[in-house]
Design a protein around this motif. Sequence first.
Motif, PDB file in Angstrom:
ATOM      1  N   UNK A 217       0.861  -1.180   0.000  1.00 53.05           N
ATOM      2  CA  UNK A 217       0.000   0.000   0.000  1.00 53.05           C
ATOM      3  C   UNK A 217       0.901   1.236   0.000  1.00 53.05           C
ATOM      4  N   UNK A 218       0.860   2.049  -1.041  1.00 49.35           N
ATOM      5  CA  UNK A 218       1.862   3.109  -1.207  1.00 49.35           C
ATOM      6  C   UNK A 218       1.802   4.230  -0.178  1.00 49.35           C
ATOM      7  N   UNK A 219       0.727   4.325   0.603  1.00 51.95           N
ATOM      8  CA  UNK A 219       0.631   5.397   1.586  1.00 51.95           C
ATOM      9  C   UNK A 219       1.271   5.037   2.929  1.00 51.95           C
ATOM     10  N   UNK A 220       1.822   3.821   3.053  1.00 50.55           N
ATOM     11  CA  UNK A 220       2.239   3.354   4.369  1.00 50.55           C
ATOM     12  C   UNK A 220       3.412   4.113   4.997  1.00 50.55           C
ATOM     13  N   UNK A 221       4.219   4.889   4.271  1.00 50.51           N
ATOM     14  CA  UNK A 221       5.202   5.732   4.968  1.00 50.51           C
ATOM     15  C   UNK A 221       4.584   6.644   6.025  1.00 50.51           C
ATOM     16  N   UNK A 222       3.265   6.856   5.976  1.00 55.62           N
ATOM     17  CA  UNK A 222       2.594   7.623   7.025  1.00 55.62           C
ATOM     18  C   UNK A 222       2.735   6.949   8.383  1.00 55.62           C
ATOM     19  N   UNK A 223       3.104   5.676   8.398  1.00 60.98           N
ATOM     20  CA  UNK A 223       3.340   4.953   9.648  1.00 60.98           C
ATOM     21  C   UNK A 223       4.404   5.674  10.479  1.00 60.98           C
ATOM     22  N   UNK A 224       5.375   6.276   9.806  1.00 62.51           N
ATOM     23  CA  UNK A 224       6.419   7.032  10.511  1.00 62.51           C
ATOM     24  C   UNK A 224       5.823   8.227  11.244  1.00 62.51           C
ATOM     25  N   UNK A 225       4.835   8.886  10.634  1.00 64.04           N
ATOM     26  CA  UNK A 225       4.169  10.013  11.277  1.00 64.04           C
ATOM     27  C   UNK A 225       3.420   9.550  12.517  1.00 64.04           C
ATOM     28  N   UNK A 226       2.787   8.377  12.438  1.00 60.41           N
ATOM     29  CA  UNK A 226       2.087   7.830  13.606  1.00 60.41           C
ATOM     30  C   UNK A 226       3.063   7.590  14.752  1.00 60.41           C
ATOM     31  N   UNK A 227       4.268   7.148  14.430  1.00 59.18           N
ATOM     32  CA  UNK A 227       5.285   6.917  15.452  1.00 59.18           C
ATOM     33  C   UNK A 227       5.736   8.237  16.067  1.00 59.18           C
ATOM     34  N   UNK A 228       5.953   9.232  15.226  1.00 66.38           N
ATOM     35  CA  UNK A 228       6.363  10.550  15.732  1.00 66.38           C
ATOM     36  C   UNK A 228       5.325  11.114  16.694  1.00 66.38           C
ATOM     37  N   UNK A 229       4.059  11.069  16.307  1.00 64.71           N
ATOM     38  CA  UNK A 229       2.986  11.610  17.149  1.00 64.71           C
ATOM     39  C   UNK A 229       2.866  10.842  18.460  1.00 64.71           C
ATOM     40  N   UNK A 230       2.955   9.514  18.383  1.00 67.13           N
ATOM     41  CA  UNK A 230       2.829   8.708  19.601  1.00 67.13           C
ATOM     42  C   UNK A 230       3.993   8.967  20.543  1.00 67.13           C
ATOM     43  N   UNK A 231       5.198   9.022  20.000  1.00 66.53           N
ATOM     44  CA  UNK A 231       6.365   9.313  20.838  1.00 66.53           C
ATOM     45  C   UNK A 231       6.225  10.683  21.504  1.00 66.53           C
ATOM     46  N   UNK A 232       5.824  11.660  20.721  1.00 69.33           N
ATOM     47  CA  UNK A 232       5.727  13.027  21.245  1.00 69.33           C
ATOM     48  C   UNK A 232       4.630  13.131  22.300  1.00 69.33           C
ATOM     49  N   UNK A 233       3.450  12.597  21.990  1.00 71.99           N
ATOM     50  CA  UNK A 233       2.355  12.639  22.955  1.00 71.99           C
ATOM     51  C   UNK A 233       2.610  11.730  24.149  1.00 71.99           C
ATOM     52  N   UNK A 234       3.505  10.769  23.972  1.00 71.48           N
ATOM     53  CA  UNK A 234       3.894   9.891  25.075  1.00 71.48           C
ATOM     54  C   UNK A 234       5.022  10.489  25.901  1.00 71.48           C
ATOM     55  N   UNK A 235       5.176  11.801  25.803  1.00 68.44           N
ATOM     56  CA  UNK A 235       6.104  12.575  26.637  1.00 68.44           C
ATOM     57  C   UNK A 235       7.562  12.449  26.214  1.00 68.44           C
ATOM     58  N   UNK A 236       7.796  12.052  24.957  1.00 68.02           N
ATOM     59  CA  UNK A 236       9.142  12.126  24.411  1.00 68.02           C
ATOM     60  C   UNK A 236       9.397  13.550  23.917  1.00 68.02           C
ATOM     61  N   UNK A 237      10.658  13.958  23.917  1.00 68.35           N
ATOM     62  CA  UNK A 237      10.992  15.269  23.386  1.00 68.35           C
ATOM     63  C   UNK A 237      10.769  15.279  21.873  1.00 68.35           C
ATOM     64  N   UNK A 238      10.403  16.456  21.362  1.00 67.55           N
ATOM     65  CA  UNK A 238      10.059  16.559  19.944  1.00 67.55           C
ATOM     66  C   UNK A 238      11.220  16.126  19.058  1.00 67.55           C
ATOM     67  N   UNK A 239      12.440  16.562  19.387  1.00 71.21           N
ATOM     68  CA  UNK A 239      13.577  16.231  18.518  1.00 71.21           C
ATOM     69  C   UNK A 239      13.836  14.733  18.482  1.00 71.21           C
TER      70      UNK A 239
END
Length: 397
Positions: A143-165
């Motif tokens: 499925x060609x849209x699946x690189x969006x999975x990386x965005x899901x990881x970024x959001x989860x890490x950030x909202x899970x109290x990880x630093x943005x960088x």
Amino acid sequence: MLLVRTEPVSDFKYYHRIATQIANGGQWGDTYTTVGYPIFLAPFYWCFGASIWVAKALNLVLSTINNLLVLHILEKTGIRETLRQRTFVLYVLFPMNIYYNSMLASEILFTTLFLLGTYLYLTDINYKYVYIGLITGLNTMVKPYFPLFALAIILTDFLGHEKLWKSMKNGVVVLLVTGVIIAPWLYRNYKLIGEFTYVSNNAGIVLYINNNTQNKLSGWMLAEDVENSVVNRPDYNLANSTQKNIMLSRDAREWIMGHPREFVCLGLKRLSKTFIQAGDIDYAFQGSGLLPFLQVIMFRFSEFVRMPVFLGGVASIVIHTLLYSYLTVGNRLTKRSARFVLNFDGGKGRLFLIITFLMFAGVYFITEGQSRYAFPTVLSLCVYAVMGIEGVKKLRG
């Protein structure tokens, strides 16, 4: 599978044809659509023969792997054991997870890789983002849209109290490895077309036929039936597949920008087609020869299970999303709401299931809605349907 002997139709028939072609030493498809699933089938076709029963047997293996992955993912969600057991039984016996084994659809393979990526993300291992990037690259071929999975990881890490960088760094690692994995296919497409071409060229036509003034029901239609259709222009007919994809995408984007209200209405209809309306009957019994009254009985039973879970799951996800958002913005929750969230502060896995569900829903809202596209979201919907029922019980108690 033995009782309902479905035959491939539409996209499913295409997958079977391309897999057979690859197994016989032919071309690995063109650039029209992704061929990750046919490439997966091809070596098994080469070994055991190009039979749809080979593909169905592989579906059983993949479904078993999916069940095991779900079992381990649920252990990492922080849900108490009784709720995990209910969710697991519901997932394993969910009708879609049973009768999709009879279809040559890419959904089961795609979901296997998605669940494997989810499991790795929720597991503490070295180089996990490299492994997730490998899986993301392979699933992008499906499925060609699946690189969006990386965005899901970024959001989860950030909202899970990880630093943005740090969150961004993790997502970039996934995207870089994904790029390495799909690079050979991009080079192949470049050699085939003569200019840079993504893993497939059907994004434009999908966006175009689903976003136009003539598409009232947000379903499939002929591109020629769009008013002043780009496919009827001389320059389109002279263009290669990549150029056609660009033309279609450009016209679709222009229509969306010029018709925001109509676009939103079509997007909501697409979500309805995916999560509410019953569409699987169009291919669940295709070519099976099963008596019509048996088809109706089996399908009605399927919908009797699916509809409450999907509607309840979607409602629960919306409520939990609002509560998560309120927590993030207001940094507080009322005691009553906290009881409904069921100890949300320990549920990084549950947050990830919400974000990935929203990722899929966002893609379908923009592009195309079909009942089978809901398949990779079944775990999220089962989890939150069960949690929603438990939350209501706690509120009433």
